[in-house]
Enzyme design. Structure first.
Site, short mmCIF file in Angstrom:
data_model
loop_
_atom_site.label_atom_id
_atom_site.label_comp_id
_atom_site.label_asym_id
_atom_site.label_seq_id
_atom_site.Cartn_x
_atom_site.Cartn_y
_atom_site.Cartn_z
N CYS A 22 0.84 -1.19 0.00
CA CYS A 22 0.00 0.00 0.00
C CYS A 22 0.88 1.25 0.00
O CYS A 22 2.04 1.22 0.32
CB CYS A 22 -0.87 -0.01 1.26
SG CYS A 22 -1.76 -1.54 1.43
N ARG A 47 2.16 2.34 -7.66
CA ARG A 47 2.25 1.06 -6.94
C ARG A 47 1.03 0.20 -7.18
O ARG A 47 1.02 -0.98 -6.82
CB ARG A 47 2.40 1.32 -5.43
CG ARG A 47 3.55 2.17 -5.03
CD ARG A 47 3.36 2.67 -3.60
NE ARG A 47 3.61 1.61 -2.66
CZ ARG A 47 4.74 1.49 -1.96
NH1 ARG A 47 5.68 2.36 -2.12
NH2 ARG A 47 4.92 0.50 -1.13
N TRP A 112 -3.88 -1.81 -1.45
CA TRP A 112 -3.88 -2.97 -2.35
C TRP A 112 -4.46 -4.08 -1.48
O TRP A 112 -3.78 -4.57 -0.57
CB TRP A 112 -2.46 -3.29 -2.81
CG TRP A 112 -2.33 -4.51 -3.64
CD1 TRP A 112 -2.12 -5.79 -3.20
CD2 TRP A 112 -2.40 -4.62 -5.07
NE1 TRP A 112 -2.05 -6.67 -4.26
CE2 TRP A 112 -2.21 -5.98 -5.41
CE3 TRP A 112 -2.59 -3.71 -6.09
CZ2 TRP A 112 -2.23 -6.44 -6.73
CZ3 TRP A 112 -2.60 -4.17 -7.41
CH2 TRP A 112 -2.43 -5.51 -7.72
N ASN A 138 -0.16 -0.64 6.45
CA ASN A 138 0.39 -1.39 5.33
C ASN A 138 0.96 -2.67 5.92
O ASN A 138 1.66 -2.63 6.92
CB ASN A 138 1.50 -0.56 4.68
CG ASN A 138 2.07 -1.25 3.47
OD1 ASN A 138 1.55 -2.26 3.04
ND2 ASN A 138 3.14 -0.70 2.93
N GLY A 139 0.61 -3.83 5.37
CA GLY A 139 1.14 -5.10 5.88
C GLY A 139 0.01 -6.02 6.31
O GLY A 139 -1.13 -5.86 5.90
N GLU A 527 9.94 -22.01 -17.57
CA GLU A 527 9.77 -20.61 -17.13
C GLU A 527 10.98 -19.77 -17.52
O GLU A 527 10.84 -18.63 -17.97
CB GLU A 527 9.54 -20.57 -15.62
CG GLU A 527 9.47 -19.19 -15.00
CD GLU A 527 8.36 -18.30 -15.56
OE1 GLU A 527 7.47 -18.81 -16.28
OE2 GLU A 527 8.42 -17.08 -15.30
N LYS A 531 10.77 -16.44 -19.93
CA LYS A 531 11.33 -15.12 -19.56
C LYS A 531 12.23 -14.59 -20.67
O LYS A 531 12.18 -13.42 -21.04
CB LYS A 531 12.09 -15.25 -18.24
CG LYS A 531 11.18 -15.37 -17.03
CD LYS A 531 10.58 -14.03 -16.72
CE LYS A 531 9.28 -14.03 -16.02
NZ LYS A 531 8.17 -14.73 -16.58
N GLU A 534 10.11 -13.57 -23.79
CA GLU A 534 9.25 -12.38 -23.69
C GLU A 534 10.05 -11.12 -23.42
O GLU A 534 9.59 -10.02 -23.66
CB GLU A 534 8.16 -12.57 -22.63
CG GLU A 534 8.63 -12.75 -21.21
CD GLU A 534 7.44 -12.87 -20.25
OE1 GLU A 534 6.37 -12.33 -20.51
OE2 GLU A 534 7.61 -13.54 -19.22
N HIS A 550 15.10 -37.78 -27.76
CA HIS A 550 14.00 -38.10 -28.69
C HIS A 550 13.84 -37.03 -29.76
O HIS A 550 12.75 -36.86 -30.29
CB HIS A 550 12.71 -38.28 -27.88
CG HIS A 550 12.80 -39.37 -26.88
ND1 HIS A 550 12.83 -40.71 -27.20
CD2 HIS A 550 12.96 -39.32 -25.53
CE1 HIS A 550 12.96 -41.44 -26.11
NE2 HIS A 550 13.03 -40.62 -25.07
N LYS A 653 0.03 -6.85 -19.63
CA LYS A 653 0.15 -7.42 -18.29
C LYS A 653 -1.01 -8.38 -18.01
O LYS A 653 -0.84 -9.38 -17.35
CB LYS A 653 0.18 -6.32 -17.23
CG LYS A 653 0.42 -6.80 -15.81
CD LYS A 653 1.74 -7.54 -15.66
CE LYS A 653 1.92 -8.17 -14.31
NZ LYS A 653 3.07 -9.09 -14.27
#
Ligand code: AGP
Length: 658
Positions: A22, A47, A112, A138-139, A527, A531, A534, A550, A653
């Site tokens: 936040c 943020r 958030w 925040n938290g 993954e 990365k 992209e 194979h 996104k």
């Protein structure tokens, strides 16, 4: 948990856990607090947030005809709204708040959502039962359920679902007999009393209608920094909020309480012992401040991973050691009836699901399939009431995943969402939700969301195993304890990235890079390839190492870079030895081998052109550390190629089309 100990120089040399989700601003001075606090919140909008609010202690007459007479000195004005700041400003206009031109004290918050959805009532600030105190936070307060029960038992009624509101009521109660020569000192003492009772990660700011001119803050494992002005002072979650007013700041340490007035900054520990803050001069410009000094949001988010993993683990065990998921609208019997699990997701989230498959099957002995969401419903899968479909999505708005979820529900399957965005469509349409607490992920390339998705998947697997009696609470607790060691291990990896950056410059012109792995290292290989694709727009492909013979091994040419993610020799030793053989095979054909292996694994040394060790971890949890070098490598290669790391070409996104 260690926190950033060199925030001062604009670059955390120790990866900072204090990167909460936040935005927080506080002001004490002679200028119009409302305008300054709102400006500060605007600076923190980057943020990401889903609601916003302010609290202003009025001191002095207004000079606005409309508000004159409606606002009196010594009044506490609060306004908060779900949605963007524009909604809050509309609410303030309705409150007749615009025109408050006199000096006042104020706090502001962009939220958030974690506990409690993004609604007006859950937005901050929260006021105490007597209306005297306003608090922003925040938290995550881990022990808030117990505190809430205690307050409700004493007859206090809650107006929201948030953990923050506990702090507001506790502060007002502590104020009733807090020692202090002035109202501000009483507020600081009350904050210390309350902070000593809170568990978890928190930054709190509070104002007291009887203490105009004072803002008090407290921090544990969450960011809070002081801005020192001329006849005014600031508090904020990061320097972006006040950088246009002052570049003189004071870094706060762990478990500290700070009181700011227009002329004073007083810092103590939670027991009232005076503490010297660490003054520093801010050298960033506004844009660098938003990235906490990192060149890209992606690098900042990679560095936030220890904190994001720790936050996702917070508050998951109740007093009896049983796992608690966020909004599980499924009974234990529903979960005991599950005889098949399907995981549906896209991209990086799909790779998280692939790792989850190994853990869920190993811990629960329930068959688990992982499907690309875009394929799932078109293959007419066999689903019924005993099927649990787990939809993994950072944004909660990916159309492919949403359509897969809807298909599953039409087939009467039960759906559990793992999501990073509170109140988004996918969790709203699910029967149960487990939120990752990664905080807003701004870079398109997913990093901290991926690691927290892994943690959430582990938690789901453990919850299923516990509910079905396949694992006892102490066995679950033992694995949770291993997970709680992971933030430090991730931080160790992050502190050893210099050789990866050097390799990135070396590979920047490569035409293609191959990735291989087995077991949970196979999804990591996929993954790592994603990365690189992209971010560097480079051909990259991941393979199950056993699959090379194979066909894919024909791709190996002299100098072909092959990144080999090696399983632990301690877990399934046979897997380790087979991957070592695969490394020999590709190297014998001219490959340049880049090996990610566990500390102490000497068997790989003779076949590694480049060798990067990661800390020893339990077999199933290894992706939490082996993925990190691949994230950094892709980011650095993209940067070396001059690409827009945070916003790669052709990508969004959140992919809200099928
Ligand atoms: C990963 O770096 C990409 N941004 C992309 O693959 C992403 O993971 C995928 O689109 C799924 O998004 P979601 O998690 O928001 O559903």
């Amino acid at each position: 948990m260690r926190v950033c100990d060199s925030f001062a120089h604009g670059f955390c040399s120790k990866f900072c856990y204090g990167t909460g989700m936040c935005g927080i601003v506080g002001y004490a001075g002679a200028r119009p607090a409302l305008n300054i606090v709102l400006d500060g919140l605007r600076r923190l909008e980057y943020r990401g947030y889903d609601s916003a609010g302010v609290a202003i202690v009025l001191s002095g007459d207004t000079d606005d005809g409309d508000a004159a007479g409606r606002r009196r000195p010594g009044e506490l004005l609060t306004a908060k709204r779900a949605g963007k700041l524009a909604n809050l400003e509309k609410a303030l206009a309705e409150e007749g708040a615009h025109g408050l031109r006199v000096g006042a004290t104020g706090i502001g918050h962009t939220r958030w959502a974690t506990h409690g959805g993004p609604t007006d009532r859950n937005a901050h600030p929260h006021r105490s039962f007597d209306g005297r105190v306003a608090v922003i936070h925040n938290g995550i307060i881990e022990n808030f359920a117990k505190l809430r029960a205690e307050l409700e038992h004493d007859g206090i009624e809650f107006a929201s679902d948030t953990d923050t509101e506990c702090a507001a009521h506790l502060l007002a109660r502590a104020l009733q007999d807090a020692a202090g020569a002035t109202p501000g000192e009483k507020l600081a003492e009350a904050m210390r009393i309350v902070s000593r009772r809170l568990e978890g990660a928190f930054t709190l700011l509070a104002v007291d209608v009887e203490a105009p001119g004072v803002v008090v803050g407290a921090r544990r494992n969450s960011p809070l920094v002081v801005g020192r002005g001329e006849g005014e002072n600031y508090l904020a979650s990061d320097v972006s909020a006040f950088i246009e007013h002052t570049r003189e700041a004071v870094e706060l340490g762990q478990d500290q309480v700070v009181l700011i007035s227009p002329t004073d900054i007083v810092i103590t520990d939670f027991h009232g012992n005076p503490v010297e803050g660490k003054p520093f001069h801010i050298t960033w410009d506004a844009s660098a401040a938003e990235k906490s000094g990192y060149e890209y949001f992606m690098l900042k988010e990679i560095a936030e991973q220890p904190h994001a993993v720790a936050e996702t683990l917070l508050g998951r065990l109740n007093e009896t050691g049983d796992l608690m998921l966020d909004e599980v609208r499924l009974t234990d019997q529903d979960l005991r009836d599950v005889d098949k699990v399907f995981i549906v997701a896209c991209g990086t989230a799909y790779h998280a699901g692939m790792v989850a498959k190994y853990a869920i099957e190993h811990w629960t002995r329930i068959p688990c399939e992982v499907e690309l969401a875009s394929e799932f419903r078109y293959r007419d899968p066999v689903l019924d009431r005993s099927t649990l479909v787990v939809a993994i999505s950072q944004s909660g708005e990916t159309m492919d995943t949403l359509m897969a979820l809807r298909h599953a529900k039409e087939q009467k399957a039960r759906v559990l969402a793992i999501c990073n965005t509170n109140g988004s469509t996918i969790p709203r349409e699910s029967d149960a939700v487990l939120y990752t607490h990664a905080g807003p992920e701004i870079a398109v390339a997913s990093t901290k969301a991926f690691l927290t998705q892994l943690v959430a998947c582990y938690l789901v697997g453990l919850h299923l195993a516990q509910v079905r009696g396949v694992k006892y609470a102490d066995e679950v607790a033992a694995i949770i304890a291993q997970l709680q060691e992971m933030p430090e291990k991730i931080e160790q990896v992050l502190s050893m990235m210099a050789p990866i950056r050097e390799l990135a410059r070396d590979l920047a012109e490569a035409k293609s890079v191959l990735f291989i792995g087995r077991h949970v290292s196979y999804p990591v290989a996929l993954e790592g390839a994603l990365k690189l694709k992209e971010l560097a727009y480079m051909h990259a492909e991941g393979f199950a190492a056993g699959e090379l013979k194979h066909g894919p091994i024909a791709l190996i040419d002299e100098g072909t870079p092959v990144i080999c993610v090696v399983p632990s020799p301690r877990g399934r030793g046979v897997l380790h030895d087979k991957v070592v053989s695969n490394i020999q095979e590709v190297r014998a054909r001219g490959a340049r081998t880049i090996v990610i292996a566990e500390e102490g694994d000497v068997a790989v040394k003779p076949y590694a052109d480049h060798l990067f060790y990661v800390p020893i971890t339990p077999t199933l949890l290894a992706p939490l550390v082996t993925t990190v070098p691949l994230q950094v490598l892709a980011c650095e290669i993209a940067s070396a190629r001059g690409h827009d790391v945070d916003q790669p070409r052709n990508l969004a996104k959140s992919v809200t089309v099928e």
